[in-house]
Design an enzyme around this catalytic site. Structure first.
Site, PDB file in Angstrom:
ATOM      1  N   ASN A 105      20.852  14.833 -41.726  1.00 37.39           N
ATOM      2  CA  ASN A 105      21.814  13.821 -41.183  1.00 37.39           C
ATOM      3  C   ASN A 105      22.375  13.879 -40.004  1.00 37.39           C
ATOM      4  O   ASN A 105      22.531  13.006 -39.106  1.00 37.39           O
ATOM      5  CB  ASN A 105      22.865  13.540 -42.436  1.00 37.39           C
ATOM      6  CG  ASN A 105      23.476  12.258 -42.287  1.00 37.39           C
ATOM      7  OD1 ASN A 105      22.662  11.123 -42.613  1.00 37.39           O
ATOM      8  ND2 ASN A 105      24.683  12.309 -42.794  1.00 37.39           N
ATOM      9  N   ILE A 114      19.827   3.950 -37.724  1.00 38.30           N
ATOM     10  CA  ILE A 114      19.350   5.029 -38.900  1.00 38.30           C
ATOM     11  C   ILE A 114      20.878   5.265 -39.555  1.00 38.30           C
ATOM     12  O   ILE A 114      21.344   6.026 -38.672  1.00 38.30           O
ATOM     13  CB  ILE A 114      18.710   6.052 -38.578  1.00 38.30           C
ATOM     14  CG1 ILE A 114      17.330   5.595 -38.281  1.00 38.30           C
ATOM     15  CG2 ILE A 114      18.549   6.668 -40.043  1.00 38.30           C
ATOM     16  CD1 ILE A 114      16.254   6.688 -37.928  1.00 38.30           C
ATOM     17  N   PRO A 115      21.377   4.443 -40.541  1.00 42.12           N
ATOM     18  CA  PRO A 115      22.956   4.621 -40.679  1.00 42.12           C
ATOM     19  C   PRO A 115      23.390   5.829 -41.513  1.00 42.12           C
ATOM     20  O   PRO A 115      23.797   5.858 -42.636  1.00 42.12           O
ATOM     21  CB  PRO A 115      23.218   3.285 -41.637  1.00 42.12           C
ATOM     22  CG  PRO A 115      21.734   3.046 -42.514  1.00 42.12           C
ATOM     23  CD  PRO A 115      20.951   3.707 -41.320  1.00 42.12           C
ATOM     24  N   CYS A 116      23.377   6.877 -40.687  1.00 44.38           N
ATOM     25  CA  CYS A 116      24.031   8.233 -41.187  1.00 44.38           C
ATOM     26  C   CYS A 116      25.558   8.019 -41.421  1.00 44.38           C
ATOM     27  O   CYS A 116      26.047   8.865 -42.105  1.00 44.38           O
ATOM     28  CB  CYS A 116      23.745   9.090 -39.940  1.00 44.38           C
ATOM     29  SG  CYS A 116      24.044   9.081 -38.687  1.00 44.38           S
ATOM     30  N   HIS A 117      26.223   6.969 -40.939  1.00 45.33           N
ATOM     31  CA  HIS A 117      27.514   7.134 -41.122  1.00 45.33           C
ATOM     32  C   HIS A 117      27.812   6.484 -42.691  1.00 45.33           C
ATOM     33  O   HIS A 117      29.164   6.773 -43.005  1.00 45.33           O
ATOM     34  CB  HIS A 117      28.237   5.976 -40.199  1.00 45.33           C
ATOM     35  CG  HIS A 117      27.710   4.726 -40.223  1.00 45.33           C
ATOM     36  ND1 HIS A 117      26.471   4.298 -39.730  1.00 45.33           N
ATOM     37  CD2 HIS A 117      27.777   3.532 -41.006  1.00 45.33           C
ATOM     38  CE1 HIS A 117      25.958   2.974 -39.736  1.00 45.33           C
ATOM     39  NE2 HIS A 117      26.888   2.561 -40.498  1.00 45.33           N
TER      40      HIS A 117
END
Length: 160
Positions: A105, A114-117
């Site tokens: 991540n 790419i929504p790593c949050h």
């Protein structure tokens, strides 16, 4: 490699293209500015995202990474906007360890898209974030999505 920088509420970010796909989103201004049709579309979609008009992206992405990192990043794209998953949730889905998921991540080369949050600790704590100003940037992105969807914030349980 063509790059295009844009101003956002989080400061400048730069998107990079290679072979007709987005390969990176970096914090700060890039040196090789070239407004290709794909980069203009990415810029427009990101502006709509920061304006609260969209929460998903329709862009071809090709992040560089190991097969395991690719699996983690694919799992991140399946987390719906306005929701979060824990490192444990993703590790269970991928039959891996939470630590390995966290490392992949943190190496995501295309944050936001790419929504790593959207990944938090198993106890619901926000956790870290490798982009922008770290956890405050992560909080901003989660709050932004919650407001755009008019939903309770997934990490706070309150309507924004």
């Amino acid at each position: 490699m063509p790059q295009l920088s844009l101003h956002t509420p989080l400061g400048e970010i730069t998107i990079s293209e290679e072979d007709g796909t987005i390969v990176a989103l970096d914090w700060g201004r890039g040196s090789d500015q070239e407004a290709t049709p794909l980069l203009k579309e990415a810029r427009d979609q990101l502006h709509d995202y920061f304006d609260g008009k969209r929460v998903t992206f329709q862009l071809p992405l090709a992040p560089y990474g190991s097969p395991f990192q690719q699996r983690v990043w694919a799992a991140l794209t399946r987390i719906p906007a306005g929701e979060t998953r824990s490192y444990l949730d993703i590790s269970t889905e991928l039959s891996s360890s939470p630590r390995a998921v966290g490392q992949a991540n943190g190496r995501n080369p295309i944050p936001i898209l790419i929504p790593c949050h959207r990944v938090v600790a198993a106890n619901g704590a926000l956790g870290g974030y490798s982009g922008g100003d770290g956890p405050p940037t992560k909080r901003y992105l989660l709050d932004l999505e919650a407001r755009a969807l008019n939903r309770p914030d997934p990490a706070r349980g309150t309507l924004l």
